[in-house]
Design a protein around this motif. Sequence first.
Motif, mmCIF file in Angstrom:
data_model
loop_
_atom_site.group_PDB
_atom_site.id
_atom_site.type_symbol
_atom_site.label_atom_id
_atom_site.label_comp_id
_atom_site.label_asym_id
_atom_site.label_seq_id
_atom_site.Cartn_x
_atom_site.Cartn_y
_atom_site.Cartn_z
ATOM 1 N N ILE A 135 0.400 -1.804 -10.823
ATOM 2 C CA ILE A 135 0.064 -0.449 -9.906
ATOM 3 C C ILE A 135 -1.187 -0.099 -10.185
ATOM 4 N N THR A 136 -1.819 0.484 -9.190
ATOM 5 C CA THR A 136 -3.107 1.042 -9.289
ATOM 6 C C THR A 136 -3.366 1.944 -8.067
ATOM 7 N N PHE A 137 -4.305 3.017 -8.609
ATOM 8 C CA PHE A 137 -4.687 3.984 -7.484
ATOM 9 C C PHE A 137 -6.174 4.055 -7.442
ATOM 10 N N TYR A 138 -6.586 3.952 -6.155
ATOM 11 C CA TYR A 138 -7.914 3.542 -6.031
ATOM 12 C C TYR A 138 -8.882 4.772 -5.292
ATOM 13 N N PRO A 197 0.980 -1.265 0.003
ATOM 14 C CA PRO A 197 0.074 -0.124 -0.095
ATOM 15 C C PRO A 197 1.135 1.372 0.057
ATOM 16 N N VAL A 198 0.624 2.198 -0.901
ATOM 17 C CA VAL A 198 1.301 3.348 -0.944
ATOM 18 C C VAL A 198 0.341 4.508 -0.971
ATOM 19 N N TYR A 199 0.985 5.723 -0.469
ATOM 20 C CA TYR A 199 -0.026 6.669 -0.562
ATOM 21 C C TYR A 199 0.771 8.396 -0.393
ATOM 22 N N TYR A 211 -4.136 7.322 -3.148
ATOM 23 C CA TYR A 211 -3.873 5.919 -2.053
ATOM 24 C C TYR A 211 -3.796 4.933 -3.448
ATOM 25 N N GLY A 212 -2.772 4.074 -3.156
ATOM 26 C CA GLY A 212 -2.855 2.991 -4.100
ATOM 27 C C GLY A 212 -2.025 1.758 -3.618
ATOM 28 N N PHE A 213 -1.880 0.781 -4.780
ATOM 29 C CA PHE A 213 -1.041 -0.445 -4.379
ATOM 30 C C PHE A 213 0.016 -0.563 -5.566
#
Length: 229
Positions: free
Chosen positions: A138-141, A112-114, A123-125
């Motif tokens: 990668i994705t930002f949700y 998890p990254v933000y 916020y994403g992974f």
Amino acid sequence: AAVSLRSRQEANQVQEMKRNVLVAANLLEEGRSVDDLFGKVDRQLIDLATGQVVPKEVVDPNAYDPRTAAKDPELGVAIDPEKDLAGIKRRGKYAFVYLVRQGEEIDQVVLPVYGKGLWSTLYGFLSLRKNGRTVAGITFYEHKETPGLGGEVDNPAWKARWPGKQVRDTSGHPIIQIERGSVSPGDPDSIHKIDGLSGATITSRGVQNLIRYWLGPDGFGPYLEQLDR
């Protein structure tokens, strides 16, 4: 009614978290349930300072919420402004990692990254291969960036540029760079570079900085060093 609704909302949040982890790892399959696909994912709560798994007697992972923990005097820590590349000021002492296994072997680790973009916290992974350096996805949700500009962090075409990129060097230092414009095909360092988001320089820089922060010594760096051994 309120209690019932809260329970349903929490369940939906868990499902959405699982789905986003699967999206980052490129494991989401049409026609298969999220719970079924998530069966190959092992969630662990780690101490960011040491990279070690946190014993359940110390912190119950089922009761730990990273966003709440960041604000807690006991569970959170203030970040030195000079080291706060992500612009988040505080973070939790602990964080979840998601291990994707192929049989008994670890294939990917989803982190998890933000961090701050232009108008919001993104916020994403980020999913890395077992070596802790190569991007799997990668994705930002969650964010409030400008649609059509910084909001393009959600664009599948842009996210498709990440797999195969090297975000850390062999010494473990974060080296990912998001260009202002396109990466030149002849650039010898193109393996570390991503095309920038058109018209969204600040959001692009924010993504670069938050990735570098979370892959560095104050983020998941200690954990990734152990994973690569």
